[in-house]
Write an enzyme that holds these catalytic residues in place. Structure first.
Site, PDB file in Angstrom:
ATOM      1  N   ARG A  91       0.818  -1.229   0.000  1.00  0.00           N
ATOM      2  CA  ARG A  91       0.000   0.000   0.000  1.00  0.00           C
ATOM      3  C   ARG A  91       0.841   1.264   0.000  1.00  0.00           C
ATOM      4  O   ARG A  91       0.426   2.292  -0.507  1.00  0.00           O
ATOM      5  CB  ARG A  91      -0.919   0.011   1.230  1.00  0.00           C
ATOM      6  CG  ARG A  91      -2.057  -0.973   1.131  1.00  0.00           C
ATOM      7  CD  ARG A  91      -3.067  -0.754   2.233  1.00  0.00           C
ATOM      8  NE  ARG A  91      -4.170  -1.684   2.102  1.00  0.00           N
ATOM      9  CZ  ARG A  91      -4.185  -2.897   2.599  1.00  0.00           C
ATOM     10  NH1 ARG A  91      -3.142  -3.360   3.257  1.00  0.00           N
ATOM     11  NH2 ARG A  91      -5.228  -3.685   2.438  1.00  0.00           N
ATOM     12  N   LYS A 186     -15.817   5.993  -6.086  1.00  0.00           N
ATOM     13  CA  LYS A 186     -15.787   5.680  -4.653  1.00  0.00           C
ATOM     14  C   LYS A 186     -14.867   6.651  -3.926  1.00  0.00           C
ATOM     15  O   LYS A 186     -13.877   7.117  -4.482  1.00  0.00           O
ATOM     16  CB  LYS A 186     -15.249   4.251  -4.508  1.00  0.00           C
ATOM     17  CG  LYS A 186     -14.917   3.810  -3.125  1.00  0.00           C
ATOM     18  CD  LYS A 186     -14.229   2.449  -3.145  1.00  0.00           C
ATOM     19  CE  LYS A 186     -12.714   2.559  -3.069  1.00  0.00           C
ATOM     20  NZ  LYS A 186     -12.020   1.279  -3.014  1.00  0.00           N
ATOM     21  N   ARG A 188     -12.835   6.845  -0.215  1.00  0.00           N
ATOM     22  CA  ARG A 188     -12.552   6.134   1.033  1.00  0.00           C
ATOM     23  C   ARG A 188     -12.519   7.124   2.183  1.00  0.00           C
ATOM     24  O   ARG A 188     -11.764   8.094   2.156  1.00  0.00           O
ATOM     25  CB  ARG A 188     -11.220   5.375   0.938  1.00  0.00           C
ATOM     26  CG  ARG A 188     -10.966   4.494   2.154  1.00  0.00           C
ATOM     27  CD  ARG A 188      -9.834   3.508   1.934  1.00  0.00           C
ATOM     28  NE  ARG A 188     -10.174   2.429   1.020  1.00  0.00           N
ATOM     29  CZ  ARG A 188     -10.920   1.381   1.324  1.00  0.00           C
ATOM     30  NH1 ARG A 188     -11.439   1.273   2.540  1.00  0.00           N
ATOM     31  NH2 ARG A 188     -11.176   0.461   0.438  1.00  0.00           N
ATOM     32  N   ASP A 212     -12.353  -6.383  -9.025  1.00  0.00           N
ATOM     33  CA  ASP A 212     -11.411  -5.517  -8.309  1.00  0.00           C
ATOM     34  C   ASP A 212     -10.106  -6.294  -8.119  1.00  0.00           C
ATOM     35  O   ASP A 212     -10.086  -7.510  -8.286  1.00  0.00           O
ATOM     36  CB  ASP A 212     -12.002  -5.120  -6.942  1.00  0.00           C
ATOM     37  CG  ASP A 212     -11.493  -3.762  -6.475  1.00  0.00           C
ATOM     38  OD1 ASP A 212     -10.491  -3.273  -7.044  1.00  0.00           O
ATOM     39  OD2 ASP A 212     -12.085  -3.188  -5.549  1.00  0.00           O
ATOM     40  N   THR A 217     -11.941  -5.481   3.362  1.00  0.00           N
ATOM     41  CA  THR A 217     -13.073  -5.511   4.309  1.00  0.00           C
ATOM     42  C   THR A 217     -14.387  -5.835   3.597  1.00  0.00           C
ATOM     43  O   THR A 217     -15.377  -6.155   4.238  1.00  0.00           O
ATOM     44  CB  THR A 217     -13.253  -4.137   4.988  1.00  0.00           C
ATOM     45  OG1 THR A 217     -13.640  -3.182   3.988  1.00  0.00           O
ATOM     46  CG2 THR A 217     -11.981  -3.679   5.669  1.00  0.00           C
ATOM     47  N   GLY A 219     -16.126  -3.561   1.964  1.00  0.00           N
ATOM     48  CA  GLY A 219     -16.941  -2.343   1.904  1.00  0.00           C
ATOM     49  C   GLY A 219     -17.160  -1.839   0.476  1.00  0.00           C
ATOM     50  O   GLY A 219     -18.277  -1.461   0.096  1.00  0.00           O
TER      51      GLY A 219
HETATM   52  C1  R5P Z   1      -8.467  -0.053  -3.635  1.00  0.00           C
HETATM   53  O1  R5P Z   1      -7.623   0.681  -4.097  1.00  0.00           O
HETATM   54  C2  R5P Z   1      -8.518  -1.493  -4.019  1.00  0.00           C
HETATM   55  O2  R5P Z   1      -8.546  -1.647  -5.401  1.00  0.00           O
HETATM   56  C3  R5P Z   1      -9.734  -2.174  -3.427  1.00  0.00           C
HETATM   57  O3  R5P Z   1     -10.892  -1.537  -3.936  1.00  0.00           O
HETATM   58  C4  R5P Z   1      -9.738  -2.086  -1.936  1.00  0.00           C
HETATM   59  O4  R5P Z   1      -8.561  -2.592  -1.405  1.00  0.00           O
HETATM   60  C5  R5P Z   1     -10.912  -2.841  -1.380  1.00  0.00           C
HETATM   61  O5  R5P Z   1     -10.950  -2.657  -0.007  1.00  0.00           O
HETATM   62  P1  R5P Z   1     -12.233  -2.995   0.824  1.00  0.00           P
HETATM   63  O6  R5P Z   1     -12.633  -4.390   0.489  1.00  0.00           O
HETATM   64  O7  R5P Z   1     -11.774  -2.859   2.260  1.00  0.00           O
HETATM   65  O8  R5P Z   1     -13.283  -1.986   0.490  1.00  0.00           O
END
Ligand code: R5P
Length: 286
Positions: A91, A186, A188, A212, A217, A219
């Protein structure tokens, strides 16, 4: 000769089979206080490929990888390549605030310090991670493997990216299958909370695949499913490369209305039914 770390034993075996290479036995266990022990058993060849994902528990899997690589180096193996199907600590490939650790860079340095000649990863969270290495580093895409699975069980689906970062993945699959794709926007709010902008999607009565790179998580996916339900989607298949699936993520996704969830075997999980073994074997053979 292929060595599979404890996070990627089955994948390593499948890669070895596809390449017609031997699988080297290793012993990997923990001392009573939690420290790692590894021992490479049997005859070692001049060229070794180590396969080890560095997902949860990241620190342990990374330590095991470093122990394997340094041991091979001390055994005078001429060429050591490493396959890291899921690259943990991906990350932070740069510093967003002063004083932050650039974790991906630290991991890249440690891997290189272990004497590897080439690195293979799959859908790195940030493509820029490749540039942190001074040895050739390949960021393979598992989208063709996911597309193959989708093609086997769906009819002319719409491919949906749940955020802007995933548009490239959706397009890749849509191009392979010659079908429509769309995306959501989206934001965050915290690592656990995401907001998705309302959008009218042309999915009424259609089969939809959400794609994705990572589901953590859940979300991001839950919001996308809600949007698809509101727009009348008939069937929703959720797909990802790396099924990280923290805590009850999978349950939340099904509760939101997913008909199916699929991921690849870069990480071991209940939904890892798409294998990247062929993709990796092809890249290594090249
Ligand atoms: C974000 O940059 C990634 O592509 C995923 O969308 C993200 O890691 C998903 O995270 P979560 O399942 O916690 O929403």
């Amino acid at each position: 000769m292929i060595i599979g770390g404890s996070a990627s034993q089955k994948l390593a075996a499948q890669i070895a089979r596809k390449m017609g290479e031997l699988l080297c036995p290793i012993e990997t266990r923990k001392f009573p206080d939690g420290e790692r022990y590894i021992r490479i058993k049997g005859e070692i060849e001049d060229e070794i490929i180590v396969v080890q994902s560095t997902g949860y528990p990241q620190d342990e899997n990374l330590m095991e990888l470093f122990l394997i690589l340094k041991t091979l180096q001390s055994m005078n193996v001429k060429d050591i390549k490493v396959v890291i199907p899921y690259f943990g600590y991906g990350r932070q490939e740069r510093s967003f605030n002063s004083g932050e650790a650039v974790s991906a860079s630290v991991i890249a340095d440690l891997i290189e310090f272990s004497g590897v000649s080439e690195v293979f990863c799959i859908n790195l969270h940030e493509d820029g991670i490749c540039k942190l290495f001074n040895v050739p580093t390949h960021n393979l895409s598992a989208m063709s493997s996911i597309a193959e699975y989708v093609d086997s069980c769906m009819n002319n689906p719409v491919i949906l990216a749940p955020d802007r970062g995933a548009i490239g993945f959706a397009r890749e699959i849509a191009d392979i299958l010659s079908c429509d794709c769309d995306y959501l926007e989206k934001k965050r709010i915290t690592p656990e909370v995401v907001e998705t902008k309302t959008k009218t999607l042309n999915v009424s009565g259609r089969e939809v695949v959400i794609v994705d790179d990572i589901i953590s998580t859940g979300g991001t996916i839950v919001n996308a499913i809600k949007m698809l339900k509101e727009n009348g989607a008939a069937r929703i298949v959720v797909s990802c490369v790396h099924p990280v699936l923290v805590d009850d993520a999978l349950l939340k996704i099904f509760a939101a209305g997913a008909d199916e969830v699929i991921g690849t075997d870069t990480l071991k999980s209940e939904v890892s039914m798409v294998s990247v073994a062929g993709l990796v074997a092809d890249a290594l053979n090249r």
